[in-house]
Design an enzyme around this catalytic site. Structure first.
Site, PDB file in Angstrom:
ATOM      1  N   GLY A  13       0.804  -1.218   0.000  1.00  0.00           N
ATOM      2  CA  GLY A  13       0.000   0.000   0.000  1.00  0.00           C
ATOM      3  C   GLY A  13       0.832   1.260   0.000  1.00  0.00           C
ATOM      4  O   GLY A  13       0.441   2.269   0.595  1.00  0.00           O
ATOM      5  N   TYR A 164     -14.851  -4.335  11.269  1.00  0.00           N
ATOM      6  CA  TYR A 164     -13.573  -3.658  11.052  1.00  0.00           C
ATOM      7  C   TYR A 164     -12.644  -3.858  12.238  1.00  0.00           C
ATOM      8  O   TYR A 164     -11.460  -4.155  12.082  1.00  0.00           O
ATOM      9  CB  TYR A 164     -13.794  -2.166  10.815  1.00  0.00           C
ATOM     10  CG  TYR A 164     -12.496  -1.381  10.678  1.00  0.00           C
ATOM     11  CD1 TYR A 164     -11.663  -1.574   9.579  1.00  0.00           C
ATOM     12  CD2 TYR A 164     -12.101  -0.463  11.662  1.00  0.00           C
ATOM     13  CE1 TYR A 164     -10.474  -0.870   9.461  1.00  0.00           C
ATOM     14  CE2 TYR A 164     -10.920   0.240  11.541  1.00  0.00           C
ATOM     15  CZ  TYR A 164     -10.103   0.030  10.447  1.00  0.00           C
ATOM     16  OH  TYR A 164      -8.912   0.718  10.338  1.00  0.00           O
TER      17      TYR A 164
END
Length: 273
Positions: A13, A164
Site C-alpha cells: 500500500g 472492522y
C-alpha cells in the site's frame, strides 16, 4: 543504527498515504523501496500510483521498484517478493500497511466488504510476512512492522463497527504471534498505530473533513523510522503509538505535524484520552 541507507523495504500500500510517507522517509536515507500496491493507473478519486510514488522516492534519494500487488493474491505476492530479491538482492524490512476499512454496524456490512477487510487486513498481512520470511532470516537487522492498533477489548470499540475492529485486532494478534515465533531468529515484529487521526486519501474519498482535524502521515513515517532503525533483537511484540515513540526519541514539538495549525488533533480509534 540511525539510518536505513542501503536497506530494502517491501511496503504494501505504498502508492499513497502512510505507506508512501514511510517510503519517502526511508528514501531520504538512501534506502531501496519496493512499492507494492494495486494502483498502476491514475484514479480520479485517489491521487497517486505505484509509478508516481516511485518517482517521488527516487527524487528523495532512494531507489524504487514499483510492482502491482494485490495482497489477497498469493501468487502475486510471491512473484513480487521474488522480483524484489532479484532486483535489490534481498529484503530487510516488511511494512504491512495495506488495509481496507468499512466502518459500519453489523446490519450494514455487505459480505463483499467483510471479506475484503479480512482478506486484505489479516490474510494479506500473513501472506506477505510468510513470503518475505526466508529473506528476512538472512537480513542483518530484520523488521516486520504491522500498521495495526493496540488491543483494547472495551465494548465501545466494537459496538459501531465490529467487523472492522475484528479485522484490525486480528492484524495485531498476528503481529504478536509472529513476534513470539520469530524471536529466536532475531526478526522483530511490531505494530504501530497513530494517536490521532491521520489525513489520508481514504478520509477524503468519503468527503470527510476529519482530515483537517488530524495530523500529516509524516508523523507515522518518523515513528516508523525510529522503530526500524533499532536493533531487531531489542524490541519485538510491541504495540507502539506514534507520538509515544517520538516523545521517547526526544521530540517535543508536534505542531509541524498538524494539518490545521493551532488545532487540537482528534484521537484515532482504539486510543483512549
Amino acid at each position: 543504527m540511525t539510518s536505513l541507507s542501503g536497506r530494502t523495504l517491501f511496503i504494501t500500500g505504498a502508492s499513497r498515504g502512510i505507506g508512501k510517507a514511510i517510503a519517502l522517509r526511508a528514501a531520504r536515507d538512501g534506502a531501496n523501496i519496493v512499492v507494492a500496491a494495486k494502483t498502476s493507473e491514475p484514479d480520479p478519486r485517489l491521487p497517486g500510483t505505484i509509478h508516481t510514488a516511485a518517482a517521488e522516492i527516487e527524487a528523495a534519494g532512494g531507489r524504487a521498484l514499483p510492482l502491482v500487488v494485490d495482497v489477497r493474491d498469493e501468487e502475486q505476492v510471491k512473484r513480487a517478493v521474488a522480483e524484489a530479491v532479484a532486483h535489490f538482492g534481498g529484503i530487510d524490512i516488511l511494512v504491512n500497511n495495506a488495509s481496507a476499512i468499512h466502518l459500519a454496524t453489523a446490519a450494514n456490512v455487505p459480505a463483499k466488504r467483510y471479506d475484503l477487510m479480512m482478506d486484505i487486513n489479516v490474510r494479506g498481512t500473513f501472506m506477505c510476512t510468510q513470503a518475505c520470511l526466508p529473506f528476512l532470516e538472512k537480513a542483518a537487522n530484520p523488521h516486520v512492522l504491522v500498521l495495526s492498533p493496540p488491543i483494547d477489548l472495551a465494548p465501545k470499540w466494537f459496538e459501531s463497527h465490529a467487523a472492522y475492529t475484528v479485522s484490525k485486532y486480528s492484524m495485531s494478534l498476528m503481529a504478536m504471534g509472529l513476534a513470539a515465533e520469530f524471536s529466536r531468529k532475531g526478526i522483530a515484529v511490531n505494530a504501530l498505530w497513530p494517536r490521532t487521526i491521520i489525513a489520508t486519501s481514504a478520509l477524503n474519498i468519503a468527503g470527510s473533513t476529519l482530515g483537517t482535524l488530524g495530523r500529516k502521515p509524516d508523523i507515522m513515517a518518523d515513528a516508523a523510522h525510529v522503530i526500524l532503525t533499532r536493533p531487531s533483537r531489542e524490541a519485538t511484540g510491541q504495540f507502539f503509538i506514534d507520538e509515544t515513540v517520538l516523545r521517547e526519541a526526544g521530540v517535543t514539538d508536534f505542531d509541524p505535524y498538524l494539518v490545521t495549525p493551532g488545532t487540537e488533533p482528534m484521537l484515532d480509534l482504539y486510543v483512549n484520552p
